[in-house]
Design a protein around this motif. Structure first.
Motif, PDB file in Angstrom:
ATOM      1  N   LEU A 196     -11.098  -5.612  -6.328  1.00  0.00           N
ATOM      2  CA  LEU A 196     -11.887  -5.243  -5.147  1.00  0.00           C
ATOM      3  C   LEU A 196     -11.408  -5.964  -3.897  1.00  0.00           C
ATOM      4  N   ALA A 197     -10.770  -7.113  -4.095  1.00  0.00           N
ATOM      5  CA  ALA A 197     -10.346  -7.900  -2.933  1.00  0.00           C
ATOM      6  C   ALA A 197      -9.045  -7.396  -2.338  1.00  0.00           C
ATOM      7  N   ARG A 198      -8.438  -6.417  -2.971  1.00  0.00           N
ATOM      8  CA  ARG A 198      -7.187  -5.897  -2.416  1.00  0.00           C
ATOM      9  C   ARG A 198      -7.472  -5.070  -1.167  1.00  0.00           C
ATOM     10  N   ILE A 199      -6.625  -5.262  -0.203  1.00  0.00           N
ATOM     11  CA  ILE A 199      -6.814  -4.544   1.064  1.00  0.00           C
ATOM     12  C   ILE A 199      -6.022  -3.250   0.982  1.00  0.00           C
ATOM     13  N   VAL A 200      -6.728  -2.214   0.642  1.00  0.00           N
ATOM     14  CA  VAL A 200      -6.064  -0.924   0.469  1.00  0.00           C
ATOM     15  C   VAL A 200      -6.082  -0.180   1.793  1.00  0.00           C
ATOM     16  N   PRO A 238      -1.993  -6.067  -0.833  1.00  0.00           N
ATOM     17  CA  PRO A 238      -2.309  -7.463  -0.507  1.00  0.00           C
ATOM     18  C   PRO A 238      -3.750  -7.808  -0.873  1.00  0.00           C
ATOM     19  N   TRP A 257     -12.017  -8.105 -11.905  1.00  0.00           N
ATOM     20  CA  TRP A 257     -12.499  -7.023 -11.041  1.00  0.00           C
ATOM     21  C   TRP A 257     -12.617  -7.445  -9.588  1.00  0.00           C
ATOM     22  N   ALA A 258     -12.860  -8.749  -9.370  1.00  0.00           N
ATOM     23  CA  ALA A 258     -12.924  -9.209  -7.971  1.00  0.00           C
ATOM     24  C   ALA A 258     -11.539  -9.134  -7.326  1.00  0.00           C
ATOM     25  N   LEU A 259     -10.522  -9.442  -8.119  1.00  0.00           N
ATOM     26  CA  LEU A 259      -9.159  -9.344  -7.599  1.00  0.00           C
ATOM     27  C   LEU A 259      -8.834  -7.912  -7.212  1.00  0.00           C
ATOM     28  N   CYS A 276     -18.207 -14.394 -18.538  1.00  0.00           N
ATOM     29  CA  CYS A 276     -18.251 -13.577 -17.315  1.00  0.00           C
ATOM     30  C   CYS A 276     -17.095 -13.923 -16.376  1.00  0.00           C
ATOM     31  N   LEU A 277     -16.784 -15.198 -16.298  1.00  0.00           N
ATOM     32  CA  LEU A 277     -15.876 -15.662 -15.248  1.00  0.00           C
ATOM     33  C   LEU A 277     -14.510 -14.964 -15.238  1.00  0.00           C
ATOM     34  N   VAL A 330     -14.883 -11.524 -14.042  1.00  0.00           N
ATOM     35  CA  VAL A 330     -15.173 -11.501 -12.604  1.00  0.00           C
ATOM     36  C   VAL A 330     -13.873 -11.584 -11.819  1.00  0.00           C
ATOM     37  N   VAL A 331     -12.987 -12.471 -12.247  1.00  0.00           N
ATOM     38  CA  VAL A 331     -11.721 -12.639 -11.535  1.00  0.00           C
ATOM     39  C   VAL A 331     -10.936 -11.329 -11.538  1.00  0.00           C
ATOM     40  N   TYR A 376     -18.558  -7.607 -17.649  1.00  0.00           N
ATOM     41  CA  TYR A 376     -19.341  -8.606 -16.896  1.00  0.00           C
ATOM     42  C   TYR A 376     -20.822  -8.219 -16.880  1.00  0.00           C
ATOM     43  N   ASN A 386       0.840  -1.205   0.000  1.00  0.00           N
ATOM     44  CA  ASN A 386       0.000   0.000   0.000  1.00  0.00           C
ATOM     45  C   ASN A 386       0.879   1.261   0.000  1.00  0.00           C
TER      46      ASN A 386
END
Lengths: 836, 113
Positions: B106-110, A620, B102-104, B95-96, B99-100, B47, A516
Motif C-alpha cells: 500500500l505504501a508504493r507510490i503508484v 517507489p 501489505w503495508a509495503l 500480525c507484524l 502487516v509489513v 492479518y 511505475n
C-alpha cells in the motif's frame, strides 16, 4: 570452481576400530572390520555411474526381543536416504538402486519384498520411504531360526549378476542371531529345537558357504559384492568371519581376499538405538585427494577439504565438538563442528557425523603452503586431504576483440572468488583447451595455451562471423604433480569485421530501472562496416516478459533496415513502457540482421542476431506511508487485543448477587466482643437476613446507606479487578477476610463471591467521642450468598472476630484524621437503646 | 489441556482449560507463515483473520479463567498465565510480518502515465 557439497559414502570414515571396540574377545591382530570394505567401496564410488544396494534383512521371531519397535527399519531408511544423494567425487551423478529381501528359516526374494528401485533423483525420498514401507510390511518377525546359507544364496540370485549391470554392488546383511537353521533332507534342522541332530547339518552348510573358490561367499566377493554384516545384540560367531573373511583364527572363503575381489565389513550394535547401516556423509566434490602427500599443501591450492575419521564410531555424534586445524605457518584455526567460521582470512565450514569430523577450508588469496595437521579430541587415523585451486577464469580486461577473417587471440586470466587475479604461474603446468563456435553453432578451429600466466585462445573467425562463443578449460598441475580439478569459463564475444556492421552494446541492452509506467529509453548504436556500405535490419519487437503476468506492451524502436555508409554510426532509440506498475525484472530481445558490405563484387553475407534487452520495473515506496500504515496496523492490533481482554474482565468484574441476603444491626463493640441491642442479638441479625433484589452487581448499596460494595474494572489487562467495601467520609469500616483497610479506613478489599461477608462500620466522631475501654457504638452488616449458613455458625464467626484489633485500628485512624462534622442522630439513637 | 494454578487470597487450586491459548498459538503460527507467499492480499487477510480470531480466542480464554476462578471460590481472579500471555504476543508477532507485506504494497507510490 565453487565448493559443491554433495554426498558420498562415509564408509571410509568407519575405518575406526568399531569392530575391535565392540568385540571384547577379538584378538589384537584381528583386521579392522571396516577398513578394507570402506576403502574398496570408496574407490569404486569415485568413478561409478551405477550402484546396487541389496538389503538382506533377518525376519526371525527373535527380533521381537531386541527390536520390537522396528528401529532397524528407521536405521536403514536413514542410511538409504544418504545413498540416494550419492555423487561422484567429481560431482557427477550416480544412479543408485536398492532392493530389500528377507531371510529366517527360509527366504523372501527381493521381488516379493521390495524389488529393485532407483532411489537417486528427484523422487529419491519417496522411493526410499516406499521401499522401507514394503520391507516393514513383508518382513514382520515371523520366521523361525536363521539360515545364513539360504540368505546368501538368495542374495546372490537377487543381484542377478548375469543381467543387472552395476559398477558397485553392496550387500547389507542384517541379523540378530547366529547360523542356527538349515533346510536339508526335506526338513528344517534348528540348533535350538534338536541340537544334536542339527549340528552336522549346520556345519556342513557353513563349510559349503565358506568353501574357497566356489562357496557363495567367494562367489559374491569375486563378483565385486561388498558384504557388510550388521549384527544386532550380542556378538555372534558366524557373521563376522563370513563378512570380513576371518575372525578368531577361523576364516571363511579365500583368505586373504585376493586383489580385485570385494572385501567385506562388519558392524555390531548391542541395542537397536545404536544400529547403523553404513550411511553416507557430506564431503566436498570437485577436489583432488592429496594421497601420499597427505597434509602437504602446495602453492596454488585455494581450498582444502579435510576429514578426520573417529577412532570409534559415535552414534549419535555430540551436538557440537571442537578441533584445531594447523595450516602450516599460519596461526591455528580453532574450529567448532558443525558451523562456519571466518578466521584470519580463512573461511572454514565444519561438519561432523558418527564416523568423522570434517572441514572445508577456503584459503586466503596468498595461500597457506606447508604441512597441515589436524588436532582432535579423539585419537585418530591420519586425516585425509582433498584440494582444489578454487580459481575461476575470466576474460582478461585488456583482451582484444576478435577480428572477423583475421587470426585473433583472446586472453583469459585466473581469478580468486573475490575477483582478485590469481597466478597460474605457481603451477608446474596448466593444460588448457578451448572450443570456439560461431553464432550458427559451427566449430571454429582453435588452439589454447598458457603464457605469461594467461590462457590464450587463438582462432580465426570467418569473415562473416559477427560473434563467437568461447569455452575455455584449464587444468592446473601442482609442483609435486597433483592434477587439480579443471577450471573453466564460457564467454560470448562479438567480432570486429571490416565487412560486417556492428552494434553497441554488443551483448545486452540494459534499459535500467523503470518506475511505475514511465518510459525507459536507451540508444542502440549501429556502426557500418569499415570497408564499404552495409545494412542493419531491425525486426519486429519480440513479446516482452515482465513482472506483469501478461505484458501486452512491446519494445519500441524503429524497425526496418538502415543503410550505413562505411564507418557510419547511427543511434537508434529503444524504449519500453510497461502496461502497468509492477515490481520485478523484464526482458525481451531485438532481432537484428547484419548485412555485410559488398566489396569486390561479392554477394553480401547475412548474420542474424538476437540482442537481449532487459530492465527492471519498480514502484517507489513512501517510507512515511509505510511507517504510518505499519504503526496504525500494530496499534490497531494492540487495541483490539486490549479491548478483548478488557471486555472479558469488565463483563466478569461483579459481585455474586445471586441469592444475596443482607442484614444490618446496631452493635456496641468492646475489646471482649460485641454487645447487641437488647431487642436484637445474633439471632435477630440472622433472622433479619433479607434477600436483595434488583441489585447492581458492580455496586451493592445497603440500608441505612453508608456502606457500598464497589467492583471496579481496571483499564489495563494486566491489572486485577478491585472489589471493595467503602463508606463515606467521616466513617470507618472493617471487613472480615480483608488484610487491612485503605483510604483512611474507608475502604477494604472483599471477596466478590460474598459467601459470608461481615463488615463493621462506625462514625469517626463516635470513635473519637468514646473513651478507650467503653463500648463503641457501631453498625454491623452481614452479606450472605451461602444458603447453608446457620445461626450457630454466624454466632461463632462473630465471636471469632477480633473486635479488640478493630477498635485499636479505628482509634489510631481517628487520632490521625481531622475532625468531621456529621449528623449525630444515629449515635443518639443508638445511645438510647439498651445493650446486653 | 488444563492447568492448575493457585489463585490470590483464597489459595484455591483452579483448573483452567487452556485450549483457546493453544489454538491461538497454532493459528498465529499458521497466519505468520502466510507471509511466505509474499502476497499482499493474502497477508492482509491473514492479518485481519488472526486479529479477529485471536481476539475472540483470548477473550474466551479470559472468560474461562475467570469463570474457573469464580467457581472455585477464589477471592481474586487469576492473573494471566504464561501461555495466555504467549498467545497475546503470538497474535502480535503473527500480525507484524503480514502487516509489513501489505503495508509495503500500500505504501508504493503508484503513478500511471
Amino acid at each position: 570452481m565453487r565448493r559443491a557439497t554433495t554426498t558420498i559414502l562415509w564408509l571410509a570414515l568407519l575405518v575406526g576400530v568399531l569392530g575391535l571396540a565392540s568385540a571384547p574377545t577379538a584378538r589384537a591382530d584381528e583386521p579392522n572390520p571396516m577398513q578394507a570394505a570402506t576403502d574398496f567401496t570408496y574407490r569404486c564410488l569415485e568413478t561409478a555411474e551405477t550402484v546396487s544396494v541389496l538389503v538382506m534383512m533377518d525376519y526371525s521371531r527373535s527380533l521381537k526381543g531386541p527390536d520390537p519397535s522396528g528401529m532397524r527399519f528407521k536405521a536403514l531408511q536413514t542410511s538409504l536416504g544418504g545413498w540416494a544423494e550419492l555423487k561422484r567425487a567429481d560431482g557427477g551423478p550416480i544412479d543408485v538402486e536398492v532392493a530389500v529381501a528377507g531371510f529366517a528359516h527360509d527366504t523372501k526374494q527381493a521381488a516379493k519384498v521390495a524389488p529393485w528401485r532407483l532411489i537417486s533423483g528427484d523422487d529419491g525420498t519417496e522411493a526410499v520411504a516406499d521401499t522401507i514401507a514394503k520391507a516393514r510390511a513383508h518382513l514382520k518377525p515371523t520366521g523361525t531360526g536363521t539360515d545364513f546359507q539360504q540368505a546368501l544364496d538368495r542374495s546372490y540370485s537377487d543381484f542377478d549378476l548375469d543381467r543387472r549391470v552395476s559398477d558397485c554392488r553392496v550387500l547389507f546383511w542384517f541379523t540378530d542371531g547366529d547360523f542356527t537353521t538349515v533346510t536339508a533332507d526335506g526338513r528344517i534342522w534348528d540348533l535350538e529345537d534338536h541340537r544334536e541332530a542339527a549340528v552336522p547339518y549346520v556345519h556342513q552348510a557353513r563349510d559349503a558357504m565358506c568353501r574357497p573358490g566356489d562357496g557363495v561367499i567367494d562367489r559374491l566377493r569375486k563378483a565385486g559384492v561388498v558384504i557388510f554384516g550388521i549384527q544386532l545384540g550380542s556378538n555372534a560367531t558366524d557373521l563376522r568371519p563370513m563378512s570380513v573373511g576371518t575372525f578368531m583364527g577361523s576364516t571363511c572363503g579365500t583368505y586373504p581376499i585376493p586383489d580385485g575381489w570385494a572385501p567385506g565389513g562388519y558392524l555390531h550394535a548391542e541395542n537397536p538405538e545404536g544400529l547403523l547401516f553404513p550411511p553416507p556423509i557430506s564431503r566436498p566434490t570437485n577436489c583432488t585427494d592429496t594421497g601420499a602427500l597427505g597434509g602437504q599443501i602446495e602453492p596454488g591450492i585455494g581450498r582444502v577439504s579435510l576429514r578426520v575419521p573417529r577412532s570409534q564410531v559415535q552414534n549419535p555424534p555430540p551436538s557440537s565438538e571442537k578441533f584445531t586445524v594447523h595450516p602450516a605457518e599460519w596461526p591455528p584455526l580453532a574450529v567448532t563442528a558443525p558451523g562456519e567460521q571466518a578466521i584470519e582470512g580463512f573461511h572454514v565450514t565444519a561438519a561432523h557425523d558418527p564416523g568423522q569430523v570434517s572441514a572445508d577450508v577456503t584459503l586466503p588469496n596468498e595461500g597457506a603452503t606447508g604441512a597441515w595437521t589436524v588436532e582432535t579430541e579423539f585419537a585418530n587415523d591420519t586425516p585425509t586431504f582433498c584440494v582444489s585451486s578454487n580459481l575461476d577464469l575470466a576474460q582478461a580486461p585488456d583482451s582484444a576483440r576478435p577480428v572477423a577473417g583475421q587470426p585473433s587471440t583472446l586472453a583469459f586470466i585466473a581469478t580468486h572468488p573475490d575477483g582478485e587475479p590469481g597466478d597460474l604461474g605457481v603451477y608446474r603446468t596448466v593444460a588448457a583447451s578451448a572450443t570456439v563456435i560461431d553464432a550458427q553453432g559451427n566449430v571454429i578451429e582453435s588452439a589454447a595455451e598458457v603464457t605469461d600466466g594467461k590462457v590464450r585462445v587463438a582462432f580465426t573467425p570467418g569473415e562473416h562471423v559477427a560473434r563467437v562463443t568461447v569455452s575455455v578449460v584449464a587444468t592446473p598441475t601442482t609442483a609435486s604433480g597433483l592434477v587439480l580439478r579443471p577450471i573453466h569459463t564460457e564467454a560470448t564475444i562479438p567480432t570486429q569485421s571490416e565487412n560486417l556492421p556492428s552494434i553497441e552494446p554488443y551483448d545486452r541492452l540494459l534499459l535500467g530501472t523503470i518506475t511505475n509506467t514511465q518510459t525507459a529509453t536507451v540508444e542502440l548504436t549501429v556502426i557500418g562496416a569499415s570497408n564499404g556500405p552495409s545494412q542493419v535490419c531491425l525486426g519486429e519487437p519480440e513479446p516482452a516478459q515482465g513482472p506483469t503476468a501478461s505484458e501486452p506492451h512491446r519494445l519500441s524502436y524503429q524497425t526496418g533496415c538502415i543503410e550505413l555508409a562505411a564507418g557510419e554510426r547511427r543511434a537508434i532509440p529503444v524504449s519500453f513502457t510497461p502496461s502497468e506498475p509492477a515490481v520485478g525484472a523484464g526482458r525481451s530481445s531485438i532481432a537484428l540482421t547484419l548485412h555485410s558490405s559488398t566489396t569486390d563484387g561479392q554477394e553480401a553475407s547475412v548474420q542474424e542476431l538476437a540482442l537481449p534487452v532487459s530492465w527492471h520495473q519498480s514502484i517507489p515506496v513512501s517510507y512515511v506511508r509505510l511507517a504510518l500504515l505499519t504503526t496504525a496496523a500494530v496499534v490497531g492490533a494492540v487495541l483490539a487485543l486490549w479491548a478483548a481482554l478488557w471486555l472479558a474482565t469488565y463483563l466478569t468484574t461483579k459481585f455474586n448477587t445471586r441469592h444475596l441476603r443482607v442484614a444490618s444491626a446496631a452493635v456496641r463493640l468492646t475489646a471482649n466482643g460485641i454487645l447487641h441491642n437488647a431487642a436484637e442479638g445474633d439471632a435477630q441479625l440472622f433472622d433479619s437476613l433479607a434477600a436483595v433484589r434488583q441489585t447492581n452487581p458492580r455496586r451493592v448499596t445497603t440500608s441505612p446507606g453508608e456502606l457500598s460494595l464497589v467492583a471496579k474494572t481496571p483499564p489495563f489487562p494486566w491489572q486485577q479487578p478491585q472489589f471493595n467495601a467503602t463508606v463515606p467520609e467521616g466513617h470507618l469500616l472493617a471487613a472480615t477476610g480483608a488484610h487491612g483497610t485503605y483510604d483512611e479506613g474507608r475502604s477494604a478489599p472483599i471477596a466478590p463471591g460474598l459467601g459470608l461477608q461481615i463488615i463493621f462500620t462506625a462514625s469517626l466522631n463516635q470513635v473519637r467521642a468514646t473513651p478507650e475501654g467503653l463500648p463503641l457504638e457501631a453498625q454491623v452488616y452481614l452479606f450472605n450468598t451461602d444458603p447453608t449458613l446457620s445461626e450457630e455458625k454466624l454466632r461463632a464467626l462473630l465471636r471469632e472476630k477480633s473486635i479488640a484489633q478493630i477498635l485499636i485500628e479505628w482509634r489510631k485512624l481517628a487520632t490521625k484524621s481531622p475532625s468531621v462534622s456529621t449528623d449525630s442522630s444515629d449515635t443518639t439513637q443508638q445511645r438510647s437503646r439498651s445493650w446486653r | 489441556m488444563e492447568a492448575a494454578a493457585r489463585t490470590g487470597w483464597g489459595g484455591t487450586a483452579v483448573k483452567v482449560r487452556l485450549w483457546p491459548s493453544y489454538a491461538t498459538l497454532l493459528i498465529a503460527a499458521t497466519m505468520a507463515s502466510v507471509v511466505l507467499l509474499g502476497s499482499p492480499d493474502w497477508s492482509f487477510r491473514a492479518y485481519l483473520g488472526l486479529l479477529l480470531i485471536g481476539s475472540l480466542l483470548i477473550y474466551a480464554q479470559r472468560r474461562l479463567v475467570i469463570s474457573a476462578s469464580s467457581k472455585a471460590g477464589a477471592s481474586r481472579y487469576r492473573r494471566m498465565s504464561l501461555v495466555e500471555r504467549a498467545a497475546v504476543w503470538a497474535i502480535l508477532l503473527g500480525c507484524l510480518p503480514n502487516v509489513v507485506v501489505w503495508a509495503l504494497d500500500l505504501a508504493r507510490i503508484v503513478e500511471t502515465a
